[in-house]
Design a protein around this motif. Structure first.
Motif, PDB file in Angstrom:
ATOM      1  N   LEU A  33       0.717  -1.304  -0.017  1.00  0.00           N
ATOM      2  CA  LEU A  33       0.077   0.020   0.109  1.00  0.00           C
ATOM      3  C   LEU A  33       1.056   1.324  -0.054  1.00  0.00           C
ATOM      4  CD1 LEU A  33      -2.737  -1.058   2.558  1.00  0.00           C
ATOM      5  CD2 LEU A  33      -3.069  -0.829  -0.050  1.00  0.00           C
ATOM      6  N   ARG A  34       1.883   1.293   0.772  1.00  0.00           N
ATOM      7  CA  ARG A  34       2.821   2.280   0.806  1.00  0.00           C
ATOM      8  C   ARG A  34       3.351   2.682  -0.497  1.00  0.00           C
ATOM      9  NH1 ARG A  34       5.574   0.643   4.942  1.00  0.00           N
ATOM     10  NH2 ARG A  34       7.181  -0.150   3.529  1.00  0.00           N
ATOM     11  N   ARG A  35       3.905   1.350  -1.360  1.00  0.00           N
ATOM     12  CA  ARG A  35       4.568   1.702  -2.414  1.00  0.00           C
ATOM     13  C   ARG A  35       3.453   2.077  -3.388  1.00  0.00           C
ATOM     14  NH1 ARG A  35       9.006  -3.372  -2.382  1.00  0.00           N
ATOM     15  NH2 ARG A  35      10.376  -2.412  -0.520  1.00  0.00           N
ATOM     16  N   ARG A  36       2.282   1.978  -3.276  1.00  0.00           N
ATOM     17  CA  ARG A  36       1.269   2.318  -4.182  1.00  0.00           C
ATOM     18  C   ARG A  36       1.326   1.079  -5.205  1.00  0.00           C
ATOM     19  NH1 ARG A  36      -1.459   6.615  -4.153  1.00  0.00           N
ATOM     20  NH2 ARG A  36      -1.856   6.476  -6.293  1.00  0.00           N
ATOM     21  N   GLU A  37       1.666  -0.258  -5.182  1.00  0.00           N
ATOM     22  CA  GLU A  37       1.527  -1.406  -5.595  1.00  0.00           C
ATOM     23  C   GLU A  37       0.039  -1.664  -5.762  1.00  0.00           C
ATOM     24  OE1 GLU A  37       4.516  -3.976  -4.323  1.00  0.00           O
ATOM     25  OE2 GLU A  37       6.062  -2.850  -4.906  1.00  0.00           O
ATOM     26  N   TRP A  38      -0.629  -1.603  -4.190  1.00  0.00           N
ATOM     27  CA  TRP A  38      -1.855  -2.080  -4.212  1.00  0.00           C
ATOM     28  C   TRP A  38      -2.588  -0.615  -3.546  1.00  0.00           C
ATOM     29  CZ3 TRP A  38      -1.985  -7.125  -0.826  1.00  0.00           C
ATOM     30  CH2 TRP A  38      -1.466  -8.131  -1.607  1.00  0.00           C
ATOM     31  N   ALA A  39      -4.141  -0.805  -3.671  1.00  0.00           N
ATOM     32  CA  ALA A  39      -4.852   0.257  -3.138  1.00  0.00           C
ATOM     33  C   ALA A  39      -6.035  -0.656  -2.320  1.00  0.00           C
ATOM     34  CB  ALA A  39      -5.420   0.818  -4.296  1.00  0.00           C
ATOM     35  N   GLN A  40      -6.365   0.063  -1.158  1.00  0.00           N
ATOM     36  CA  GLN A  40      -7.416  -0.411  -0.497  1.00  0.00           C
ATOM     37  C   GLN A  40      -8.833  -0.058  -1.022  1.00  0.00           C
ATOM     38  OE1 GLN A  40      -7.016  -0.488   4.001  1.00  0.00           O
ATOM     39  NE2 GLN A  40      -9.135   0.091   4.151  1.00  0.00           N
ATOM     40  N   VAL A  41      -9.718  -1.003  -1.198  1.00  0.00           N
ATOM     41  CA  VAL A  41     -11.224  -0.670  -1.676  1.00  0.00           C
ATOM     42  C   VAL A  41     -12.200  -0.679  -0.603  1.00  0.00           C
ATOM     43  CG1 VAL A  41     -10.557  -1.069  -4.005  1.00  0.00           C
ATOM     44  CG2 VAL A  41     -11.309  -2.939  -2.522  1.00  0.00           C
ATOM     45  N   HIS A  42     -12.009  -1.684   0.418  1.00  0.00           N
ATOM     46  CA  HIS A  42     -12.895  -1.889   1.470  1.00  0.00           C
ATOM     47  C   HIS A  42     -11.774  -2.392   2.696  1.00  0.00           C
ATOM     48  CE1 HIS A  42     -16.268  -1.235  -0.935  1.00  0.00           C
ATOM     49  NE2 HIS A  42     -15.743  -2.476  -1.800  1.00  0.00           N
TER      50      HIS A  42
END
Length: 290
Positions: A33-42
Motif C-alpha cells: 500500500l505504501r509503495r502504491r502497488e496495491w490500493a485498499q477498496v474496503h
C-alpha cells in the motif's frame, strides 16, 4: 495458494485473510500500500493497482436466497439458478465462460458488439458455439434470443468476428454468391494459417482484415507472404477491410466478377432495387440488412 496466482484468478482482488493464508503477513500488505502497488477498496480488501476498478472487480453474483449488507462500490446480483451458471470446480467460484459471454452479448449496444462477445471466446478456444448454444437453450428468459441464435449459427461455420459475419450475411448470402469454406487450415509458408473465406472450387480466397490501422509491419509482411504463396499455388487472394465490407453491394459485385472469371457460372444478384451488384432484383427481394 500462491499469491500471484490468486491475484490472477481473482482479477487482481484479494482480501487480508487470503494474504495471510498464502504465507504473507500484515507488513507485506502495508508495504504494498505504501509503495502504491496495491490500493485498499474496503476494510481488508485490496486490488493490485491504483486506478479505477473494473466491472469484473465490482460485480458479484450471489444465490437468490443469500442476504448481505450493501457495500459501497460493489454491485451484487442475485440469481435463482445460481448453480447452473457457476463453474463447478473453480475456486474462488466464478461464472462459466458461456454465461459471461452471453450476458455481455445480451447487454451489447450493437449487433457487431454482440457478435464480438460470442466470436472472441470461440476464437480464443475458451468455449465452442455448441456449448454457448446449449447454455442459451437452458435459459428460460433471454433477451435477443433470435439474434444470439443467428450469431451462434454463423460463428459455428467460421464467421469469427463482426467483420466476417457482416461479409457472410450482407455480401455473400444477400447477393447469392456461392458458399465458401471458412477458417480452412493451410500451410502456405511452412507454418499453419487459416483462410477467412475460401472459394476452393474457384481458387479464390477472401481475407478480411479488421484492423483500423496498418498494424505491425511484421504482421503486414506475413500477410503478403501468404498471399504470394497462395498465388504460387494457383489461388488469388482478395484482401478487404471494413471500408469494403461496409459497401456490401459493391464488394459483392467485385467478388462475383472475380469468381466468374475463374469459372463460376452463376452471378451476383441484386439484394434490393437500388443494388448495383447484379441485374434486376429477384421477386420478393428487400433492402439489405442494416
Amino acid at each position: 495458494m500462491d499469491l500471484a496466482q490468486l491475484l490472477a484468478d481473482q482479477d487482481g482482488v484479494v482480501c487480508r485473510r487470503q494474504v495471510l493464508a498464502s504465507g504473507g503477513v500484515d507488513h507485506d500488505v502495508r508495504r504494498r500500500l505504501r509503495r502504491r502497488e496495491w490500493a485498499q477498496v474496503h476494510t481488508g480488501v485490496y486490488v493490485h493497482h491504483t486506478g479505477p476498478l473494473t466491472w469484473r472487480q465490482l460485480h458479484v453474483l450471489l444465490p437468490a436466497q443469500r442476504r448481505v449488507d450493501p457495500v459501497l462500490g460493489v454491485r451484487a446480483v442475485r440469481r435463482i439458478a445460481y448453480e447452473q451458471v457457476v463453474h463447478p470446480s473453480r475456486r474462488p467460484r466464478t461464472v462459466t465462460v458461456e454465461h459471461a459471454a452471453l450476458t455481455v452479448a445480451v447487454a451489447a449496444r450493437t449487433v457487431d458488439a454482440a457478435v464480438a462477445a460470442l466470436a472472441d471466446v470461440c476464437q480464443s478456444r475458451l468455449t465452442t458455439p455448441e456449448r454457448l448454444r446449449r447454455h442459451l437453450e437452458s435459459q428460460s428468459r433471454v433477451a435477443r434470443r433470435g439474434l444470439l441464435t443467428a450469431v451462434l449459427d454463423d460463428v459455428s461455420v467460421g464467421a469469427w468476428s463482426a467483420l466476417e459475419r457482416r461479409y457472410l450475411a450482407q455480401v455473400e448470402r444477400a447477393h447469392g454468391l456461392p458458399g465458401a469454406d471458412r477458417q480452412r487450415r493451410v500451410r502456405p509458408c511452412g507454418s499453419a494459417a487459416y483462410r477467412d473465406v475460401d472459394y476452393r472450387a474457384r481458387q479464390v480466397v477472401v481475407e478480411l482484415d479488421g484492423r483500423l490501422a496498418h498494424g505491425a509491419p511484421g504482421q503486414r509482411w506475413a500477410d503478403l507472404d501468404r498471399d504470394l504463396a497462395a498465388l504460387v499455388g494457383g489461388d488469388i487472394t482478395l484482401r478487404v477491410g471494413w471500408a469494403q465490407v461496409l459497401q456490401p453491394c459493391r464488394l459483392a459485385g467485385t467478388v462475383g466478377r472475380v469468381l466468374a472469371a475463374r469459372g463460376w457460372t452463376g452471378r451476383a444478384h441484386a439484394c434490393s432495387r437500388r443494388c448495383p451488384a447484379g441485374g434486376s432484383p429477384s421477386p420478393g427481394d428487400r433492402d439489405p440488412p442494416r
